[in-house]
Scaffold this motif. Structure first.
Motif, PDB file in Angstrom:
ATOM      1  N   ARG A 235       0.831  -1.204   0.000  1.00  0.00           N
ATOM      2  CA  ARG A 235       0.000   0.000   0.000  1.00  0.00           C
ATOM      3  C   ARG A 235       0.870   1.261   0.000  1.00  0.00           C
ATOM      4  NH1 ARG A 235      -5.354   0.588   1.061  1.00  0.00           N
ATOM      5  NH2 ARG A 235      -5.502  -1.556   1.848  1.00  0.00           N
ATOM      6  N   ALA A 236       1.957   1.238   0.783  1.00  0.00           N
ATOM      7  CA  ALA A 236       2.835   2.408   0.854  1.00  0.00           C
ATOM      8  C   ALA A 236       3.517   2.671  -0.478  1.00  0.00           C
ATOM      9  CB  ALA A 236       3.869   2.204   1.958  1.00  0.00           C
ATOM     10  N   ALA A 239       0.924   4.298  -2.726  1.00  0.00           N
ATOM     11  CA  ALA A 239       0.512   5.643  -2.317  1.00  0.00           C
ATOM     12  C   ALA A 239       1.633   6.664  -2.432  1.00  0.00           C
ATOM     13  CB  ALA A 239      -0.006   5.603  -0.872  1.00  0.00           C
ATOM     14  N   LEU A 240       2.869   6.244  -2.178  1.00  0.00           N
ATOM     15  CA  LEU A 240       3.979   7.191  -2.093  1.00  0.00           C
ATOM     16  C   LEU A 240       4.915   7.138  -3.282  1.00  0.00           C
ATOM     17  CD1 LEU A 240       4.790   6.561   1.677  1.00  0.00           C
ATOM     18  CD2 LEU A 240       3.582   8.543   0.723  1.00  0.00           C
ATOM     19  N   ARG A 290      -0.559  12.525   2.133  1.00  0.00           N
ATOM     20  CA  ARG A 290      -0.586  11.254   1.413  1.00  0.00           C
ATOM     21  C   ARG A 290      -0.234  10.096   2.334  1.00  0.00           C
ATOM     22  NH1 ARG A 290       3.538  12.661  -3.054  1.00  0.00           N
ATOM     23  NH2 ARG A 290       3.479  10.394  -3.471  1.00  0.00           N
ATOM     24  N   LEU A 291       0.742  10.317   3.223  1.00  0.00           N
ATOM     25  CA  LEU A 291       1.103   9.262   4.165  1.00  0.00           C
ATOM     26  C   LEU A 291      -0.030   9.027   5.165  1.00  0.00           C
ATOM     27  CD1 LEU A 291       3.041   7.221   5.299  1.00  0.00           C
ATOM     28  CD2 LEU A 291       4.249   9.065   6.508  1.00  0.00           C
ATOM     29  N   SER A 293      -3.211   9.492   4.630  1.00  0.00           N
ATOM     30  CA  SER A 293      -4.270   8.797   3.896  1.00  0.00           C
ATOM     31  C   SER A 293      -3.928   7.319   3.720  1.00  0.00           C
ATOM     32  CB  SER A 293      -4.482   9.455   2.531  1.00  0.00           C
ATOM     33  OG  SER A 293      -5.444   8.762   1.775  1.00  0.00           O
ATOM     34  N   CYS A 294      -2.657   7.038   3.424  1.00  0.00           N
ATOM     35  CA  CYS A 294      -2.198   5.663   3.270  1.00  0.00           C
ATOM     36  C   CYS A 294      -2.415   4.875   4.557  1.00  0.00           C
ATOM     37  CB  CYS A 294      -0.722   5.657   2.881  1.00  0.00           C
ATOM     38  SG  CYS A 294       0.072   4.039   2.922  1.00  0.00           S
ATOM     39  N   GLU A 297      -6.170   4.178   5.287  1.00  0.00           N
ATOM     40  CA  GLU A 297      -6.673   3.068   4.484  1.00  0.00           C
ATOM     41  C   GLU A 297      -6.134   1.732   5.005  1.00  0.00           C
ATOM     42  OE1 GLU A 297      -5.612   3.910   0.487  1.00  0.00           O
ATOM     43  OE2 GLU A 297      -6.935   5.652   0.303  1.00  0.00           O
ATOM     44  N   ALA A 298      -4.861   1.735   5.447  1.00  0.00           N
ATOM     45  CA  ALA A 298      -4.271   0.511   5.987  1.00  0.00           C
ATOM     46  C   ALA A 298      -4.968   0.094   7.283  1.00  0.00           C
ATOM     47  CB  ALA A 298      -2.778   0.708   6.226  1.00  0.00           C
TER      48      ALA A 298
END
Length: 459
Positions: A235-236, A239-240, A290-291, A293-294, A297-298
């Protein structure tokens, strides 16, 4: 005084050559028994390195190159009957070119000194590891060191544009390329990167620099288990993207023991199956969002049970404190056996379970601490058997650990080289044809076998 020491002293002078070798040069961080070299050579230039190697080659005298002596595989550990060649006096940053994005330094330059010079010029040398304040550019190149930012920037090999090396017979080979693209013939520098001084002694290098990220964000996460860690990594990455710099994992065996050892405060509530540090760096002010949000979601997906983001540099350092406490091993653990291995990510959980359970069964009361740069498939393990004191059963522990790694299709060395410590296990990770080819290359460049005998792939 032996004949070779007398010849070296006559050619280079007593300021460069001494038979009164400081105790510091009798060992590195590998834990091997100290060995007093015949002499210590501390050259001030590549020409003096060339003179020293020419004389040693003529007399068949073995030479062990030494950098910051921070290696854990025994690559810089002296051997009986050899001289030690320390590049500690060749320690300058020679140039920083912001237009070409390069830094040129002598091999004895401390890594942090080079990092500071790049920072002062508004750029970044992205090779980074815990021993940054004592390891040298030459040692980093000789071991193809990894560190905390490999996930984004790659191993040391990816940062070296050119280098100068002195061969066993004293030939100075200058490949001080400064260009990213240069396909004129063989890329000879690759013969020396990661070869632990077996092919020649690196004396200078051109390192590639990176732009310094203008924004950063650091998070500390508690995950239910290793499977959840892998889901978080996936996921990271999505997203990143290239802003993902570090993805460090600590299993409870390491985190709980070392946190208590240094007296650090737990940033999360309650225990977790694994702990992750995520570090991101980039050039837009949306990075933190962004982090966040990541992680949200996680959490919704169950990969993260709890997390905290650093709000300041002080908080960021606090989140890294336990991970960087490895320098405290001697005080907290005492004598230990350390491992640096690599594994396919889908076998990481099985490896940690097998290793920790197997060690506990074979050595009741043993401490087996697992952590690593999981984003780039690197697992570190340190083992201490308290009741054994300074006489740790290292040979038996190595046989067990490397056997597990072999059976799981991993590598016995992810980022710290082979040296003397892993020499007997090289065939667990490389085929005989590969090892034979390495030895043929060494024989071509060092036919008398004077460079770092008994290390790595040397026969």
């Amino acid at each position: 005084m032996s004949e070779i020491v007398a010849r070296l002293s006559a050619a280079l002078g007593p300021d460069v050559v001494t038979s009164q070798v400081p105790e510091r040069n009798h060992h590195d961080w590998s834990g091997l028994p100290p060995v007093a070299p015949l002499a210590l050579i501390r050259p001030r230039s590549s020409d003096e390195v060339a003179t020293a190697l020419r004389l040693c080659n003529e007399t068949g005298t073995s030479v062990v190159p030494q950098g910051g002596l921070t290696g854990i595989s025994g690559g810089a550990h002296p051997v009986h009957g050899a001289v030690a060649l320390s590049l500690e006096r060749m320690n300058r940053v020679l140039a920083v070119d912001t237009q070409m994005a390069t830094l040129t330094a002598e091999a004895g330059c401390i890594l942090q000194t080079a990092q500071d010079a790049a920072r002062d010029a508004g750029m970044m040398l992205a090779v980074d590891l815990g021993a940054r304040g004592s390891c040298t550019i030459g040692g980093v190149i000789a071991t193809n060191a990894g560190g905390n930012q490999v996930l984004r920037y790659g191993m040391t090999r990816d940062h070296v544009l050119g280098l100068e090396a002195v061969l066993a017979d004293g030939t100075v080979l200058s490949s001080m390329n400064t260009m990213i693209k240069n396909n004129a013939g063989l890329d000879l520098k690759q013969l020396f990167i990661g070869s632990e001084g077996l092919m020649g002694v690196v004396t200078q290098a051109v390192m590639r620099l990176q732009p310094r990220p203008t924004h950063s964000a650091t998070a500390f996460c508690g995950c239910p288990d290793t499977g959840a860690v892998l889901a978080l990594l996936e996921r990271a990455r999505a997203a990143l993207g290239p802003a993902l710099i570090s993805f460090e994992v600590m299993w409870p065996s390491f985190y709980d023991f070392m946190r208590a050892g240094i007296g650090a405060t737990h940033p999360l509530s309650g225990p977790h199956g694994a702990y992750v540090i995520i570090e991101a760096g980039g050039f837009d002010d949306s990075l933190r969002a962004r982090l966040e949000s990541c992680l949200a979601e996680a959490m919704e997906g169950g990969a993260v049970a709890d997390a905290v983001l650093a709000a300041s540099l002080r908080e960021e350092r606090a989140l890294w404190a336990v991970r960087e406490a490895v320098a405290e091993y001697a005080r907290i653990l005492g004598s230990l056996t350390a491992f640096d291995v690599g594994l396919p990510l889908d076998r990481m959980d099985s490896a940690v379970r097998q290793l920790e359970a197997g060690i506990a069964q074979r050595w009741p009361g043993a401490r087996a601490l697992s952590y690593g740069h999981m984003g780039d498939s690197n697992l570190h393990l340190v083992v201490n058997v308290p009741q054994a004191g300074p006489d740790q059963p290292s040979a038996a522990i190595k046989a067990f650990v490397y056997g597990v790694i072999r059976d799981l299709g991993g590598t016995v060395s992810a980022e710290h080289g082979i040296g003397a410590i892993k020499r007997d296990y090289l065939a667990y990770s490389r085929t005989q044809a590969e090892i034979d080819t390495m030895r043929r290359l060494k024989s071509a460049l060092d036919p008398r076998g004077i460079l770092n005998p008994g290390k790595g792939f040397a026969s």
